[in-house]
Design a protein around this motif. Structure first.
Motif, PDB file in Angstrom:
ATOM      1  N   LEU A 160     -28.144  26.089  35.838  1.00  0.00           N
ATOM      2  CA  LEU A 160     -29.466  25.229  35.513  1.00  0.00           C
ATOM      3  C   LEU A 160     -29.912  24.466  36.645  1.00  0.00           C
ATOM      4  O   LEU A 160     -31.111  24.342  36.921  1.00  0.00           O
ATOM      5  N   LEU A 161     -28.774  23.946  37.444  1.00  0.00           N
ATOM      6  CA  LEU A 161     -29.358  23.300  38.841  1.00  0.00           C
ATOM      7  C   LEU A 161     -30.019  24.243  39.667  1.00  0.00           C
ATOM      8  O   LEU A 161     -31.063  23.843  40.511  1.00  0.00           O
ATOM      9  N   GLU A 162     -29.536  25.466  39.679  1.00  0.00           N
ATOM     10  CA  GLU A 162     -30.130  26.532  40.607  1.00  0.00           C
ATOM     11  C   GLU A 162     -31.499  26.811  39.923  1.00  0.00           C
ATOM     12  O   GLU A 162     -32.441  26.979  40.876  1.00  0.00           O
ATOM     13  N   LEU A 163     -31.492  26.999  38.773  1.00  0.00           N
ATOM     14  CA  LEU A 163     -32.875  26.983  38.047  1.00  0.00           C
ATOM     15  C   LEU A 163     -34.064  26.147  38.387  1.00  0.00           C
ATOM     16  O   LEU A 163     -35.104  26.464  38.911  1.00  0.00           O
ATOM     17  N   ALA A 164     -33.320  24.810  38.493  1.00  0.00           N
ATOM     18  CA  ALA A 164     -34.520  23.708  38.836  1.00  0.00           C
ATOM     19  C   ALA A 164     -34.768  23.647  40.331  1.00  0.00           C
ATOM     20  O   ALA A 164     -35.918  23.524  40.563  1.00  0.00           O
ATOM     21  N   ARG A 165     -33.898  24.257  41.187  1.00  0.00           N
ATOM     22  CA  ARG A 165     -34.066  24.408  42.678  1.00  0.00           C
ATOM     23  C   ARG A 165     -35.444  25.386  42.649  1.00  0.00           C
ATOM     24  O   ARG A 165     -36.310  25.522  43.366  1.00  0.00           O
TER      25      ARG A 165
ATOM     26  N   ALA B 118     -25.500  28.504  42.827  1.00  0.00           N
ATOM     27  CA  ALA B 118     -25.188  28.001  41.599  1.00  0.00           C
ATOM     28  C   ALA B 118     -23.559  27.901  41.627  1.00  0.00           C
ATOM     29  O   ALA B 118     -23.125  26.788  41.290  1.00  0.00           O
ATOM     30  N   TYR B 119     -22.870  28.588  42.288  1.00  0.00           N
ATOM     31  CA  TYR B 119     -21.421  28.740  42.627  1.00  0.00           C
ATOM     32  C   TYR B 119     -21.189  27.485  43.280  1.00  0.00           C
ATOM     33  O   TYR B 119     -20.089  26.521  42.863  1.00  0.00           O
ATOM     34  N   SER B 120     -21.790  26.901  44.208  1.00  0.00           N
ATOM     35  CA  SER B 120     -21.594  25.542  44.984  1.00  0.00           C
ATOM     36  C   SER B 120     -21.680  24.329  44.147  1.00  0.00           C
ATOM     37  O   SER B 120     -21.059  23.334  44.338  1.00  0.00           O
ATOM     38  N   TYR B 121     -22.598  24.391  43.331  1.00  0.00           N
ATOM     39  CA  TYR B 121     -22.964  23.254  42.162  1.00  0.00           C
ATOM     40  C   TYR B 121     -21.818  23.192  41.399  1.00  0.00           C
ATOM     41  O   TYR B 121     -21.404  22.174  40.821  1.00  0.00           O
ATOM     42  N   ILE B 122     -21.005  24.268  41.011  1.00  0.00           N
ATOM     43  CA  ILE B 122     -20.015  24.266  40.205  1.00  0.00           C
ATOM     44  C   ILE B 122     -18.908  23.812  40.915  1.00  0.00           C
ATOM     45  O   ILE B 122     -18.137  22.827  40.334  1.00  0.00           O
TER      46      ILE B 122
ATOM     47  N   GLY C  26     -22.223  12.174  37.280  1.00  0.00           N
ATOM     48  CA  GLY C  26     -23.399  11.871  36.397  1.00  0.00           C
ATOM     49  C   GLY C  26     -24.457  11.289  37.418  1.00  0.00           C
ATOM     50  O   GLY C  26     -25.693  11.636  37.117  1.00  0.00           O
ATOM     51  N   ASN C  27     -23.977  10.479  38.446  1.00  0.00           N
ATOM     52  CA  ASN C  27     -24.986   9.943  39.418  1.00  0.00           C
ATOM     53  C   ASN C  27     -25.377  11.081  40.088  1.00  0.00           C
ATOM     54  O   ASN C  27     -26.547  11.132  40.545  1.00  0.00           O
ATOM     55  N   TRP C  28     -24.673  11.814  40.570  1.00  0.00           N
ATOM     56  CA  TRP C  28     -24.979  13.256  41.487  1.00  0.00           C
ATOM     57  C   TRP C  28     -25.890  13.820  40.678  1.00  0.00           C
ATOM     58  O   TRP C  28     -26.784  14.582  41.204  1.00  0.00           O
ATOM     59  N   LEU C  29     -25.628  14.425  39.554  1.00  0.00           N
ATOM     60  CA  LEU C  29     -26.474  15.143  38.595  1.00  0.00           C
ATOM     61  C   LEU C  29     -28.100  14.654  38.763  1.00  0.00           C
ATOM     62  O   LEU C  29     -28.997  15.361  38.568  1.00  0.00           O
ATOM     63  N   THR C  30     -28.034  13.138  38.440  1.00  0.00           N
ATOM     64  CA  THR C  30     -29.342  12.584  38.213  1.00  0.00           C
ATOM     65  C   THR C  30     -30.211  12.501  39.765  1.00  0.00           C
ATOM     66  O   THR C  30     -31.315  13.013  39.668  1.00  0.00           O
ATOM     67  N   GLN C  31     -29.554  12.459  40.818  1.00  0.00           N
ATOM     68  CA  GLN C  31     -29.984  12.588  41.877  1.00  0.00           C
ATOM     69  C   GLN C  31     -30.511  13.950  42.124  1.00  0.00           C
ATOM     70  O   GLN C  31     -31.841  14.249  42.740  1.00  0.00           O
ATOM     71  N   MET C  32     -29.954  15.112  41.763  1.00  0.00           N
ATOM     72  CA  MET C  32     -30.115  16.467  41.920  1.00  0.00           C
ATOM     73  C   MET C  32     -31.402  16.909  41.237  1.00  0.00           C
ATOM     74  O   MET C  32     -32.284  17.477  41.909  1.00  0.00           O
ATOM     75  N   LEU C  33     -31.252  16.443  40.100  1.00  0.00           N
ATOM     76  CA  LEU C  33     -32.740  16.626  39.226  1.00  0.00           C
ATOM     77  C   LEU C  33     -33.726  15.824  39.885  1.00  0.00           C
ATOM     78  O   LEU C  33     -35.121  16.272  39.509  1.00  0.00           O
TER      79      LEU C  33
END
Length: 335
Positions: free
Chosen positions: A155-160, A49-53, A73-80
């Motif tokens: 939330l990115l870590e939760l998605a993972r 999570a820290y790395s995503y921040i 925004g493009n990066w967040l889309t690709q991550m999800l």
């Protein structure tokens, strides 16, 4: 970023039904054993999570219409896309209170799209265009590590984790845009904040969308952060707020999720609750020692990676992921 609410209480009475159920005082004899078992039953990696921040901060302030905003925004889309079953990107335009036209993008990832029992998890991903609570360079933006970056990172870590261990219910993760550009002064204008969630609530990513409940994360990574019972969240869904806070206490995070009430604020959860009719609670930092009631770094250039604490990320991340995996057991909803 937020405004106190004084005008919506009448509508709350219409929107809400009274529920007096409470879990306060219901401590089990084996609470310590339960805490250990529960902690071991869910995975949440604070380093991740820290790395995503950090990644968001590395793009630069995610100010609307900037290149940093576009790239992030493009990066967040690709991550999800890597971890969710379905992705929706909702592009829109909105006027700021200064009459600027901002290009916004709400980014939505769906897990288990066919499940009827659903939990909405959300955060805003933009940063305020001005660090106007600072005495130095108040007209330039801050990094937004905590205010914006921390909720998204969790939330990115939760998605993972949901991709690794699929929950039984449906999960919808929404990154709202254009939350943090409202008017902040003695003449605050209601409705100038939370432009992305206002747009989404009026234009759902598909018309039949419905979730049972929602959790908003905002400023959830600061050192020694505490999260109080925000008054609008209490009015929207007092029972679910109690479930989340009791879960945090059972997991050993009661020093973060405190049994204290604070005044209501305008945040994305207000529009999700009122317009989209999804009762949503807000996990947001409360600091009684500041005049704003928020973190001392709020809307200043001190909102950078130096204030992000992995202990706080762990407390919030493990609480929310435990609630997500045990949603049916902790609430009255069944698939």
């Amino acid at each position: 970023m937020k405004l106190k609410i004084y005008i919506l209480l009448f509508f709350i009475a219409i929107f809400l039904s009274c529920n007096t159920k409470t879990n306060e005082g219901e401590n089990t004899e084996d609470e310590e054993e339960y805490s250990n078992e529960a902690l071991n039953s869910v995975n949440f990696n604070a380093d991740s999570a820290y790395s995503y921040i950090q990644k968001q901060v590395d793009f630069g302030p995610r100010v609307p219409n900037s290149q940093a905003h576009k790239n992030c925004g493009n990066w967040l889309t690709q991550m999800l896309k890597k971890w969710c079953d379905t992705i929706y990107v909702q592009e829109f335009q909105a006027k700021s209170y200064k009459n600027d036209t901002w290009n916004g993008k709400n980014i939505i990832g769906t897990i288990n799209p066919k499940a009827k029992n659903r939990l909405l998890l959300c955060a805003h991903w933009d940063t305020r265009p001005w660090a106007d609570e600072d005495t130095i360079n108040p007209n330039t933006p801050a990094d937004g590590a905590n205010d914006g970056g921390s909720g998204v990172g969790i939330l990115l870590e939760l998605a993972r984790q949901f991709h690794i261990k699929r929950p039984e219910i449906g999960i919808d993760i929404i990154f709202f845009d254009l939350e943090d550009g409202g008017q902040s002064s003695e003449s605050e204008i209601e409705g100038t904040w939370c432009l992305g969630s206002q747009y989404w609530a009026k234009h759902l990513h598909f018309p039949e969308y419905r979730a049972n409940k929602g959790i908003l994360l905002d400023m959830v990574g600061g050192q020694n952060a505490t999260f109080a019972h925000e008054d609008m969240s209490v009015k929207f869904d007092m029972e679910f707020l109690g479930v989340v806070w009791q879960t945090a206490a059972s997991l050993g995070f009661g020093n973060f999720f405190i049994n204290y009430s604070k005044s209501g604020i305008t945040d994305d959860h207000v529009y999700v609750s009122f317009i989209a009719k999804i009762p949503t609670i807000d996990i947001i930092e409360y600091n009684p020692r500041t005049k704003t009631g928020f973190s001392s770094s709020w809307h200043t250039h001190n909102d950078n990676m130096k204030i992000i604490d992995k202990n706080t990320l762990t407390a919030v991340g493990k609480t929310v992921i435990y609630v997500s995996y045990n949603f049916a057991k902790l609430t009255s909803y069944q698939n």
